[in-house]
Design a protein around this motif. Structure first.
Motif, PDB file in Angstrom:
ATOM      1  N   ALA A  54      -2.558  -2.377  -8.112  1.00  0.00           N
ATOM      2  CA  ALA A  54      -3.260  -1.459  -7.210  1.00  0.00           C
ATOM      3  C   ALA A  54      -2.928   0.010  -7.429  1.00  0.00           C
ATOM      4  O   ALA A  54      -3.649   0.879  -6.923  1.00  0.00           O
ATOM      5  CB  ALA A  54      -2.949  -1.841  -5.758  1.00  0.00           C
ATOM      6  N   MET A  55      -1.862   0.327  -8.160  1.00  0.00           N
ATOM      7  CA  MET A  55      -1.429   1.718  -8.274  1.00  0.00           C
ATOM      8  C   MET A  55      -2.289   2.610  -9.180  1.00  0.00           C
ATOM      9  O   MET A  55      -2.502   3.794  -8.855  1.00  0.00           O
ATOM     10  CB  MET A  55       0.030   1.771  -8.757  1.00  0.00           C
ATOM     11  CG  MET A  55       0.628   3.181  -8.754  1.00  0.00           C
ATOM     12  SD  MET A  55       2.267   3.251  -9.501  1.00  0.00           S
ATOM     13  CE  MET A  55       3.228   2.393  -8.260  1.00  0.00           C
ATOM     14  N   PRO A  56      -2.809   2.130 -10.333  1.00  0.00           N
ATOM     15  CA  PRO A  56      -3.500   3.041 -11.266  1.00  0.00           C
ATOM     16  C   PRO A  56      -4.607   3.898 -10.659  1.00  0.00           C
ATOM     17  O   PRO A  56      -4.675   5.103 -10.973  1.00  0.00           O
ATOM     18  CB  PRO A  56      -4.045   2.087 -12.340  1.00  0.00           C
ATOM     19  CG  PRO A  56      -3.096   0.948 -12.348  1.00  0.00           C
ATOM     20  CD  PRO A  56      -2.685   0.776 -10.924  1.00  0.00           C
ATOM     21  N   PRO A  57      -5.496   3.382  -9.786  1.00  0.00           N
ATOM     22  CA  PRO A  57      -6.523   4.267  -9.225  1.00  0.00           C
ATOM     23  C   PRO A  57      -5.931   5.442  -8.456  1.00  0.00           C
ATOM     24  O   PRO A  57      -6.489   6.547  -8.479  1.00  0.00           O
ATOM     25  CB  PRO A  57      -7.318   3.344  -8.293  1.00  0.00           C
ATOM     26  CG  PRO A  57      -7.080   1.977  -8.806  1.00  0.00           C
ATOM     27  CD  PRO A  57      -5.692   1.980  -9.346  1.00  0.00           C
ATOM     28  N   MET A  58      -4.805   5.224  -7.770  1.00  0.00           N
ATOM     29  CA  MET A  58      -4.167   6.318  -7.027  1.00  0.00           C
ATOM     30  C   MET A  58      -3.675   7.400  -7.969  1.00  0.00           C
ATOM     31  O   MET A  58      -3.798   8.598  -7.683  1.00  0.00           O
ATOM     32  CB  MET A  58      -2.994   5.762  -6.194  1.00  0.00           C
ATOM     33  CG  MET A  58      -2.382   6.795  -5.256  1.00  0.00           C
ATOM     34  SD  MET A  58      -3.519   7.263  -3.942  1.00  0.00           S
ATOM     35  CE  MET A  58      -2.772   8.800  -3.371  1.00  0.00           C
ATOM     36  N   VAL A 101       0.820  -1.219   0.000  1.00  0.00           N
ATOM     37  CA  VAL A 101       0.000   0.000   0.000  1.00  0.00           C
ATOM     38  C   VAL A 101       0.856   1.273   0.000  1.00  0.00           C
ATOM     39  O   VAL A 101       0.613   2.179  -0.809  1.00  0.00           O
ATOM     40  CB  VAL A 101      -0.993  -0.013   1.182  1.00  0.00           C
ATOM     41  CG1 VAL A 101      -1.653   1.351   1.355  1.00  0.00           C
ATOM     42  CG2 VAL A 101      -2.066  -1.070   0.942  1.00  0.00           C
ATOM     43  N   PRO A 102       1.868   1.421   0.885  1.00  0.00           N
ATOM     44  CA  PRO A 102       2.694   2.635   0.799  1.00  0.00           C
ATOM     45  C   PRO A 102       3.398   2.809  -0.539  1.00  0.00           C
ATOM     46  O   PRO A 102       3.465   3.917  -1.070  1.00  0.00           O
ATOM     47  CB  PRO A 102       3.706   2.452   1.936  1.00  0.00           C
ATOM     48  CG  PRO A 102       3.042   1.535   2.894  1.00  0.00           C
ATOM     49  CD  PRO A 102       2.228   0.603   2.048  1.00  0.00           C
ATOM     50  N   ILE A 103       3.921   1.696  -1.097  1.00  0.00           N
ATOM     51  CA  ILE A 103       4.593   1.805  -2.398  1.00  0.00           C
ATOM     52  C   ILE A 103       3.594   2.242  -3.465  1.00  0.00           C
ATOM     53  O   ILE A 103       3.864   3.146  -4.270  1.00  0.00           O
ATOM     54  CB  ILE A 103       5.253   0.464  -2.785  1.00  0.00           C
ATOM     55  CG1 ILE A 103       6.364   0.106  -1.805  1.00  0.00           C
ATOM     56  CG2 ILE A 103       5.819   0.542  -4.206  1.00  0.00           C
ATOM     57  CD1 ILE A 103       6.952  -1.277  -2.018  1.00  0.00           C
ATOM     58  N   GLN A 127      -8.661   2.865  -2.188  1.00  0.00           N
ATOM     59  CA  GLN A 127      -8.736   1.975  -3.350  1.00  0.00           C
ATOM     60  C   GLN A 127      -7.501   1.095  -3.467  1.00  0.00           C
ATOM     61  O   GLN A 127      -7.592  -0.081  -3.814  1.00  0.00           O
ATOM     62  CB  GLN A 127      -8.902   2.809  -4.629  1.00  0.00           C
ATOM     63  CG  GLN A 127     -10.260   3.456  -4.774  1.00  0.00           C
ATOM     64  CD  GLN A 127     -11.350   2.416  -4.898  1.00  0.00           C
ATOM     65  OE1 GLN A 127     -11.350   1.587  -5.788  1.00  0.00           O
ATOM     66  NE2 GLN A 127     -12.297   2.453  -3.971  1.00  0.00           N
ATOM     67  N   VAL A 128      -6.323   1.653  -3.159  1.00  0.00           N
ATOM     68  CA  VAL A 128      -5.091   0.857  -3.190  1.00  0.00           C
ATOM     69  C   VAL A 128      -5.174  -0.275  -2.169  1.00  0.00           C
ATOM     70  O   VAL A 128      -4.784  -1.421  -2.451  1.00  0.00           O
ATOM     71  CB  VAL A 128      -3.864   1.754  -2.913  1.00  0.00           C
ATOM     72  CG1 VAL A 128      -2.596   0.908  -2.801  1.00  0.00           C
ATOM     73  CG2 VAL A 128      -3.682   2.777  -4.032  1.00  0.00           C
ATOM     74  N   ILE A 129      -5.700   0.024  -0.973  1.00  0.00           N
ATOM     75  CA  ILE A 129      -5.839  -1.005   0.066  1.00  0.00           C
ATOM     76  C   ILE A 129      -6.765  -2.126  -0.405  1.00  0.00           C
ATOM     77  O   ILE A 129      -6.440  -3.316  -0.301  1.00  0.00           O
ATOM     78  CB  ILE A 129      -6.377  -0.385   1.369  1.00  0.00           C
ATOM     79  CG1 ILE A 129      -5.334   0.547   1.987  1.00  0.00           C
ATOM     80  CG2 ILE A 129      -6.762  -1.475   2.376  1.00  0.00           C
ATOM     81  CD1 ILE A 129      -5.854   1.357   3.156  1.00  0.00           C
ATOM     82  N   MET A 130      -7.919  -1.734  -0.946  1.00  0.00           N
ATOM     83  CA  MET A 130      -8.902  -2.753  -1.344  1.00  0.00           C
ATOM     84  C   MET A 130      -8.391  -3.597  -2.505  1.00  0.00           C
ATOM     85  O   MET A 130      -8.588  -4.823  -2.536  1.00  0.00           O
ATOM     86  CB  MET A 130     -10.231  -2.080  -1.715  1.00  0.00           C
ATOM     87  CG  MET A 130     -10.864  -1.272  -0.591  1.00  0.00           C
ATOM     88  SD  MET A 130     -11.015  -2.184   0.958  1.00  0.00           S
ATOM     89  CE  MET A 130     -12.259  -3.373   0.520  1.00  0.00           C
ATOM     90  N   LEU A 131      -7.727  -2.974  -3.470  1.00  0.00           N
ATOM     91  CA  LEU A 131      -7.198  -3.736  -4.600  1.00  0.00           C
ATOM     92  C   LEU A 131      -6.047  -4.636  -4.166  1.00  0.00           C
ATOM     93  O   LEU A 131      -5.873  -5.746  -4.693  1.00  0.00           O
ATOM     94  CB  LEU A 131      -6.745  -2.787  -5.711  1.00  0.00           C
ATOM     95  CG  LEU A 131      -7.872  -2.076  -6.464  1.00  0.00           C
ATOM     96  CD1 LEU A 131      -7.293  -1.067  -7.454  1.00  0.00           C
ATOM     97  CD2 LEU A 131      -8.759  -3.067  -7.200  1.00  0.00           C
ATOM     98  N   SER A 132      -5.249  -4.170  -3.205  1.00  0.00           N
ATOM     99  CA  SER A 132      -4.162  -5.010  -2.686  1.00  0.00           C
ATOM    100  C   SER A 132      -4.726  -6.256  -2.024  1.00  0.00           C
ATOM    101  O   SER A 132      -4.202  -7.366  -2.198  1.00  0.00           O
ATOM    102  CB  SER A 132      -3.319  -4.216  -1.675  1.00  0.00           C
ATOM    103  OG  SER A 132      -2.700  -3.112  -2.291  1.00  0.00           O
ATOM    104  N   LEU A 133      -5.808  -6.096  -1.256  1.00  0.00           N
ATOM    105  CA  LEU A 133      -6.439  -7.251  -0.623  1.00  0.00           C
ATOM    106  C   LEU A 133      -7.084  -8.169  -1.657  1.00  0.00           C
ATOM    107  O   LEU A 133      -7.117  -9.391  -1.479  1.00  0.00           O
ATOM    108  CB  LEU A 133      -7.483  -6.785   0.395  1.00  0.00           C
ATOM    109  CG  LEU A 133      -6.916  -6.357   1.749  1.00  0.00           C
ATOM    110  CD1 LEU A 133      -7.965  -5.647   2.571  1.00  0.00           C
ATOM    111  CD2 LEU A 133      -6.373  -7.553   2.512  1.00  0.00           C
ATOM    112  N   ASN A 134      -7.594  -7.576  -2.740  1.00  0.00           N
ATOM    113  CA  ASN A 134      -8.195  -8.396  -3.795  1.00  0.00           C
ATOM    114  C   ASN A 134      -7.142  -9.234  -4.526  1.00  0.00           C
ATOM    115  O   ASN A 134      -7.467 -10.229  -5.165  1.00  0.00           O
ATOM    116  CB  ASN A 134      -8.933  -7.499  -4.792  1.00  0.00           C
ATOM    117  CG  ASN A 134      -9.892  -8.281  -5.660  1.00  0.00           C
ATOM    118  OD1 ASN A 134     -10.570  -9.189  -5.200  1.00  0.00           O
ATOM    119  ND2 ASN A 134      -9.945  -7.948  -6.932  1.00  0.00           N
TER     120      ASN A 134
END
Length: 660
Positions: A226-230, A164-166, A278-285
């Motif tokens: 996970a990065m694109p939404p950010m 998530v931080p990255i 969004q990054v958190i949720m996509l990372s968990l997905n």
């Protein structure tokens, strides 16, 4: 206007009739003229992309030299940089800190233990909002311990805390660069499109080749996913900062750098936190897919259960991911809405009561944990399990409703799936390219038409036209069913607030369930095949159709509704003549998101026997064929991009017609 409308209907009717006729007679034409090229792109014209991509990656790993280091040294260096903090987190959360190896290893310090971690998340919840949130996140993490999922959950949490931080920081800086430079923005947009639409399976093989098998490769794949939404949210958030605030910063003498970091970014923080969420949720997905290349944790538990068809174990591990997702989702949302609070005065304990409490609990837990092991590791004798319940429930449903399910399956297959599949499978590649170009041109102009034709031409020239048609058929039917179910549910949720809370709560659960979890009950109830794939896709893609419908109806201007009431409209007339027409752009955005989720899920459903592009991607992963995976992945991405552009063009056209 009448002539224009008539000509529009004639265009669509004529296009459908020609396509239907060619699809119906394509095999007869093939037999009559002995011309296989009518159905499939000629083999000797196909692009040799697979072999070239595979050769390039092999050269990159084995031969690429940059004078002082090789490309392999670069990737292994990046892996070492990522692995160091990841291992520290694993030691902190699970394994403890040791020195030495094997039998000579000496424990320097134990891990935090479940009590300390639960207290930490309670403190974070209270700091972010209030005691209600503290109880929710604390209860979620306590659930992980009580139901025996703690060890796997902490491995997953360590991965998320690195990814998530990255993803968030990398996305923030890329978004800032795109915000400041038009050229960077133009260059980034197609890259972001591909990152969001290329199936994850397609780039797992290149990542494995470049970074090796293990948690680091899984983290790299997670960050890419996970990065694109950010990035996109950062661009939107910075553009949305009011100009008067920026002007005030200029008048105060701020430099360009100061305006960015002291004016624009702080003003955009609430929206930026949506990107972090969004990054958190996509990372968990991603945790299940990442487990295929060495991530471990809850994702591996779900994947192992799927392979064993262990319905109870799979649902239990999947629910653990949902519980963790709910805790992290609510906490990150609370931080986004938190805002500035007055600073506390007094000594260190008074200024930072929760930090002091957490530090004391950690120290006490480390000391007492050596005397009372249950404070460090949750006792196995006190764990609960719901696995047998889920397994028995699925068995009971199978025994009592097998005939009903089979009857429904046969009706849907014969009445819908097979006829639609036959229609799409019979479309000749040449006409398919032309038809897609004409459709896109009619909706979005000649540029969109040309882009669509070129992308469909790439699919045909790669030899993947038949599988692409199966993908489009499965996606189309699934999206149709999800929309037919989702929009009425969204209308119900908007019109009836009490029902809306239940419906939207159910949608929250469906969105947080990992995609693999859907496959376990579906396979148990319906076996493998296109019908099972369709059910899984509909369940996974349903939420956006519901949410956007509810959101669109609630956002209809109150004055428009009042005008309808004053004109004597009934409730039904208000809905059909005012609310739904004005909510059409939102409904189309929901359709767009439903299509994107359906396409992403279709790749996962390759595990239940579909014969589409998803299967091609999955076969490439099992054979470690990077070229095959990338070409098939690009084909999936091109279908998604064309669908996205068409639906967005429809939404823009509707907004213009409504004057919105």
């Amino acid at each position: 206007m009448g002539r224009l409308l008539t000509s529009g209907r004639a265009f669509w009717l004529g296009l459908f009739v020609i396509t239907w006729a060619l699809s119906t007679w394509s095999f007869q034409l093939y037999k009559a003229f002995d011309a296989r090229w009518i159905i499939r792109f000629p083999k000797h014209w196909e692009l040799p992309l697979e072999d070239n991509i595979s050769r390039f990656l092999n050269w990159l790993v084995e031969s690429a030299n940059f004078y002082f280091f090789t490309f392999k040294d670069l990737t292994r260096g990046i892996a070492a940089i990522i692995e160091a903090p990841y291992q520290i987190l694993r030691n902190l959360l699970i394994e403890g800190f040791t020195t030495g190896y094997g039998d000579t290893a000496v424990l320097l310090a134990p891990s935090l233990g479940w009590v300390a971690v639960v207290v930490c998340v309670i403190a974070i919840g209270h700091y972010a909002r209030n005691w209600g949130l503290a109880a929710l996140v604390g209860g979620c993490f306590l659930y992980l311990a009580v139901f025996g999922q703690w060890h796997s959950a902490m491995i997953t949490l360590a991965s998320v805390l690195i990814a998530v931080p990255i993803g968030a920081i990398g996305g923030l800086f890329l978004g800032i660069a795109a915000f400041r430079s038009v050229w960077v923005n133009r260059a980034l947009q197609p890259v972001l499109d591909l990152m969001q639409t290329v199936p994850v399976f397609a780039y797992l093989v290149p990542i494995l080749i470049l970074f090796g098998f293990g948690p680091v490769a899984a983290l790299v794949a997670t960050v890419i996913y996970a990065m694109p939404p950010m990035v996109r949210i950062t661009i939107l958030a910075l553009h949305a900062v009011p100009e008067e605030i920026v002007e005030a910063g200029r008048m105060a003498g701020c430099t360009r750098r100061q305006i960015l970091w002291k004016v624009q970014v702080p003003s955009a923080t609430p929206t930026l936190m949506v990107g972090v969420n969004q990054v958190i949720m996509l990372s968990l997905n991603m945790v299940i897919i990442a487990s295929m290349i060495g991530a471990g944790g809850l994702g591996f538990d779900v994947l192992a259960a799927l392979r064993r068809l262990d319905i109870g174990g799979g649902i239990e591990a999947g629910l653990a991911i949902v519980v963790m997702a709910i805790a992290l989702d609510r906490a990150s949302q609370a931080f986004g809405a938190r805002g500035q609070r007055p600073k506390r005065t007094g000594n260190l304990l008074q200024r930072h009561p929760w930090a002091s409490t957490v530090a004391l609990v950690i120290l006490a837990n480390l000391v007492l944990g050596m005397i009372i092991p249950a404070l460090q590791t949750y006792p196995d004798s006190l764990t609960l399990t719901t696995g047998p319940f889920w397994a028995d429930a699925m068995k009971w449903i199978n025994i009592n409703f097998y005939d009903t399910f089979e009857a429904i399956k046969v009706v849907v297959l014969q009445g819908l799936l097979l006829p639609v599949k036959k229609f799409f499978s019979g479309i000749p590649w040449a006409w398919g390219i032309c038809a897609m170009g004409l459709i896109s041109w009619r909706i979005g102009g000649w540029k969109l038409g040309l882009m669509a034709a070129l992308m469909m031409g790439f699919i045909a020239a790669s030899g993947l036209w038949p599988k692409a048609m199966v993908t489009i058929y499965l996606c189309g039917v699934s999206v149709l069913i999800a929309t037919v179910i989702g929009i009425p549910l969204g209308i119900w949720a908007a019109e009836k607030p009490n029902a809306g809370r239940v419906i939207l709560g159910l949608m929250d659960t469906l969105q947080t369930l990992p995609s693999f979890v859907y496959l376990i009950p579906v396979v148990m109830l319906f076996r493998v095949g296109d019908f099972s794939a369709m059910i899984a896709v509909v369940l996974y893609a349903l939420a956006p159709a519901v949410r956007y419908a509810a959101h669109g109806l609630r956002d209809v201007p109150e004055q428009m509704i009042e005008a309808g009431v004053m004109a004597g409209c009934t409730k039904r007339q208000l809905l059909w003549r005012i609310k739904l027409p004005l909510a059409t752009p939102q409904l189309l955005l929901g359709l767009n998101q439903t299509i994107m989720l359906a396409i992403s899920m279709l790749v996962i459903t390759a595990l239940v026997g579909t014969r589409d592009l998803g299967q091609e991607v999955y076969i490439a992963l099992t054979k470690a064929n990077a070229g095959q995976g990338i070409v098939a992945g690009l084909s999936v991405a091109f279908i998604a991009i064309v669908a996205d552009r068409i639906v967005n063009a429809l939404a823009d056209g509707q907004r213009k017609r409504l004057g919105l």
